[in-house]
Motif scaffolding. Structure first.
Motif, PDB file in Angstrom:
ATOM      1  N   ALA A 322      12.038  -1.052  -3.295  1.00  0.00           N
ATOM      2  CA  ALA A 322      10.944  -0.742  -3.995  1.00  0.00           C
ATOM      3  C   ALA A 322      11.303  -0.780  -5.615  1.00  0.00           C
ATOM      4  CB  ALA A 322      10.178   0.455  -3.664  1.00  0.00           C
ATOM      5  N   GLY A 323      12.634  -0.878  -5.720  1.00  0.00           N
ATOM      6  CA  GLY A 323      12.650  -1.228  -7.334  1.00  0.00           C
ATOM      7  C   GLY A 323      12.544  -2.188  -7.849  1.00  0.00           C
ATOM      8  N   SER A 325       9.651  -4.818  -9.470  1.00  0.00           N
ATOM      9  CA  SER A 325       8.552  -4.554 -10.199  1.00  0.00           C
ATOM     10  C   SER A 325       7.190  -5.006  -9.548  1.00  0.00           C
ATOM     11  CB  SER A 325       8.582  -5.039 -11.753  1.00  0.00           C
ATOM     12  OG  SER A 325       9.618  -4.540 -12.091  1.00  0.00           O
ATOM     13  N   ALA A 326       7.144  -5.386  -8.328  1.00  0.00           N
ATOM     14  CA  ALA A 326       6.117  -5.940  -7.698  1.00  0.00           C
ATOM     15  C   ALA A 326       5.049  -4.589  -7.092  1.00  0.00           C
ATOM     16  CB  ALA A 326       6.416  -6.886  -6.381  1.00  0.00           C
ATOM     17  N   VAL A 327       4.281  -4.200  -8.125  1.00  0.00           N
ATOM     18  CA  VAL A 327       3.653  -2.843  -7.745  1.00  0.00           C
ATOM     19  C   VAL A 327       2.172  -3.186  -7.477  1.00  0.00           C
ATOM     20  CG1 VAL A 327       2.507  -0.707  -9.010  1.00  0.00           C
ATOM     21  CG2 VAL A 327       4.679  -1.642  -9.536  1.00  0.00           C
ATOM     22  N   PRO A 328       1.765  -2.651  -6.215  1.00  0.00           N
ATOM     23  CA  PRO A 328       2.430  -1.717  -5.270  1.00  0.00           C
ATOM     24  C   PRO A 328       2.974  -2.265  -4.151  1.00  0.00           C
ATOM     25  CG  PRO A 328      -0.031  -1.512  -4.865  1.00  0.00           C
ATOM     26  CD  PRO A 328       0.093  -2.514  -5.944  1.00  0.00           C
ATOM     27  N   ASP A 329       3.001  -3.634  -3.849  1.00  0.00           N
ATOM     28  CA  ASP A 329       3.667  -4.339  -2.990  1.00  0.00           C
ATOM     29  C   ASP A 329       4.718  -3.863  -2.078  1.00  0.00           C
ATOM     30  OD1 ASP A 329       1.015  -5.401  -2.747  1.00  0.00           O
ATOM     31  OD2 ASP A 329       1.539  -7.303  -3.397  1.00  0.00           O
ATOM     32  N   SER A 330       5.794  -3.897  -3.221  1.00  0.00           N
ATOM     33  CA  SER A 330       6.993  -3.130  -2.545  1.00  0.00           C
ATOM     34  C   SER A 330       7.205  -2.195  -2.024  1.00  0.00           C
ATOM     35  CB  SER A 330       7.981  -3.601  -3.693  1.00  0.00           C
ATOM     36  OG  SER A 330       8.470  -4.597  -3.947  1.00  0.00           O
ATOM     37  N   ALA A 331       6.245  -0.954  -2.473  1.00  0.00           N
ATOM     38  CA  ALA A 331       6.174   0.204  -2.093  1.00  0.00           C
ATOM     39  C   ALA A 331       5.730   0.234  -0.641  1.00  0.00           C
ATOM     40  CB  ALA A 331       5.176   1.189  -2.990  1.00  0.00           C
ATOM     41  N   VAL A 334       7.805  -1.010   1.963  1.00  0.00           N
ATOM     42  CA  VAL A 334       8.801  -0.061   2.263  1.00  0.00           C
ATOM     43  C   VAL A 334       8.089   1.077   3.439  1.00  0.00           C
ATOM     44  CG1 VAL A 334      10.001   2.021   1.744  1.00  0.00           C
ATOM     45  CG2 VAL A 334      10.089  -0.050   0.371  1.00  0.00           C
ATOM     46  N   GLN A 335       6.814   1.002   3.098  1.00  0.00           N
ATOM     47  CA  GLN A 335       6.161   2.104   4.157  1.00  0.00           C
ATOM     48  C   GLN A 335       5.824   1.394   5.436  1.00  0.00           C
ATOM     49  OE1 GLN A 335       4.875   5.097   4.403  1.00  0.00           O
ATOM     50  NE2 GLN A 335       3.607   4.709   6.208  1.00  0.00           N
ATOM     51  N   LEU A 347       6.541   7.038   3.749  1.00  0.00           N
ATOM     52  CA  LEU A 347       7.635   6.783   2.434  1.00  0.00           C
ATOM     53  C   LEU A 347       6.855   6.139   1.366  1.00  0.00           C
ATOM     54  CD1 LEU A 347      10.426   4.930   4.550  1.00  0.00           C
ATOM     55  CD2 LEU A 347      10.378   7.371   3.519  1.00  0.00           C
ATOM     56  N   LEU A 348       5.535   5.951   1.235  1.00  0.00           N
ATOM     57  CA  LEU A 348       4.936   5.420   0.145  1.00  0.00           C
ATOM     58  C   LEU A 348       5.033   6.122  -0.926  1.00  0.00           C
ATOM     59  CD1 LEU A 348       2.962   2.965  -0.312  1.00  0.00           C
ATOM     60  CD2 LEU A 348       0.969   4.315   0.162  1.00  0.00           C
ATOM     61  N   MET A 349       4.624   7.482  -0.996  1.00  0.00           N
ATOM     62  CA  MET A 349       4.818   8.216  -2.140  1.00  0.00           C
ATOM     63  C   MET A 349       6.246   8.108  -2.848  1.00  0.00           C
ATOM     64  SD  MET A 349       4.438  12.139  -0.920  1.00  0.00           S
ATOM     65  CE  MET A 349       2.861  11.842   0.326  1.00  0.00           C
TER      66      MET A 349
END
Length: 374
Positions: A322-323, A325-331, A334-335, A347-349
């Protein structure tokens, strides 16, 4: 018959060659991915339709093409090649982003910093492939998976490459759910993917208000060239958190960012005219962009694994993905990967912390590269 032939020669059918149809097919694929696959539809649908608009052949000199002075499209494109649209996008991102996840877990910010390794490795690879330094710097920023930053830097350093760099950056942003999971599985064990993170501490309103000011000053004193992007990002976040400028924050994260996204998507797509876009350099940019994005993802994961060697409280290493910059898709990816291994692992938060740090890190990286190229 002569009149019919003249008419046919004046139509798009008569003026087109195979390159136009290749680009039209690319535009249709973008629209398909946005509508059917739901890959970043707010970006891919405008860009895809812009590719169609840019590849309808027209007579030169009629003031219709995006590269013709005085045309409507060239006026709209002004916001791209002068770097106006990206800071406005950052304003909207700041107004819709909650920085508390990052403030509650400062060590996860390091994962966002580690992911920026892809930017500088790609910069060196582009130099090795024969790109000029300013072109290589613009290409390297694709590794941050940050479309607005890539457009901003290329507009300043290599305006002739804005089209392919923007298309590459947004393509890889949209393909985050396809590209990142295999890298996560390759670099981590199931035991590592099952690591549960402790609940983040509560963050006070005072911290949320102070951070945009401190964060802006710290980052821009470090990389002054990042001021247009980070200034708007932190200003948008201050509007959100201060609670006394709700109307401004609401406008920034809704109407303003939507309007700018439409204009940016259409004009970036239209800038991919076949005679300008289909070159050997464009192919090289796409290859380097893919490598850059994969290296950035891997760097974040491997750095998390390195931290775990010394830390008592282990980090789930897939958070490193998630490092970018594709916010919030990378996060979200990961979830999804973590939840697939353990349905009770949320893990989203936690992933939002390196994700937001990645946005800041890529803007700082762009500022550093720009300052060196001046």
């Amino acid at each position: 018959m002569e009149y019919l032939l003249d008419f046919w020669g004046n139509t798009g059918f008569g003026l087109a060659d195979y390159r136009h149809f290749i680009m039209i097919a690319v535009g249709i694929v973008f629209i398909y991915l946005g509508i059917v696959k739901h890959y970043e539809p707010l970006l891919l649908v405008p860009i895809g339709f812009g590719i169609l608009m840019g590849n309808v052949p027209v007579f030169k000199g009629l003031g219709l093409g995006i590269y013709e002075s005085g045309s409507v499209l060239s006026y709209l494109y002004f916001g791209v090649h002068q770097g106006i649209y990206p800071p406005l996008i950052f304003l909207g991102i700041g107004a819709m982003t909650d920085f508390s996840y990052m403030l509650a877990q400062p060590r996860l910010m390091l994962l966002g910093a580690a992911a920026q390794v892809g930017i500088f490795l790609t910069f060196l690879a582009a130099l090795a492939m024969g790109f000029l330094p300013r072109e290589a710097a613009s290409i390297g920023i694709i590794g941050g998976a940050d479309g607005p930053t890539a457009i901003f830097l290329s507009a300043k350093l290599a305006p002739h490459l804005v089209g392919p760099i923007a298309i590459a950056a947004y393509s890889y942003m949209a393909l985050v759910p396809v590209i990142q999971p295999p890298i996560m599985y390759l670099l981590t064990t199931r035991e590592e993917r099952l690591i549960r993170m402790p609940d983040p501490r509560p963050v006070s309103r005072r911290e949320k208000i102070i951070f945009p000011v401190i964060g802006f000053l710290s980052c821009c004193f470090l990389a002054p060239a990042a001021l247009p992007l980070l200034g708007m990002l932190f200003f948008g976040n201050l509007l959100k958190e201060c609670l006394v400028a709700d109307r401004l924050a609401l406008t920034a994260r809704t109407a303003l960012i939507d309007i700018v996204t439409i204009l940016l998507g259409i004009t970036v797509g239209a800038s991919t005219q076949a005679d300008v876009f289909l070159t050997a350099k464009s192919v090289g940019i796409f290859l380097l962009g893919a490598a850059s994005f994969m290296v950035a993802t891997a760097s974040g994961i491997l750095f998390a694994k390195l931290v775990n060697v010394f830390a008592t409280n282990k980090i789930n290493p897939i958070l490193g993905a998630a490092g970018v910059s594709a916010v919030p898709d990378s996060a979200r990816v990961v979830q999804l990967v973590g939840n697939r291994e353990d349905p009770g692992n949320y893990l989203l938060m936690h992933a939002m912390a390196p994700n937001i740090a990645g946005v800041i890190g890529s803007a700082i990286g762009a500022g550093v590269l720009w300052s060196f190229m001046m």
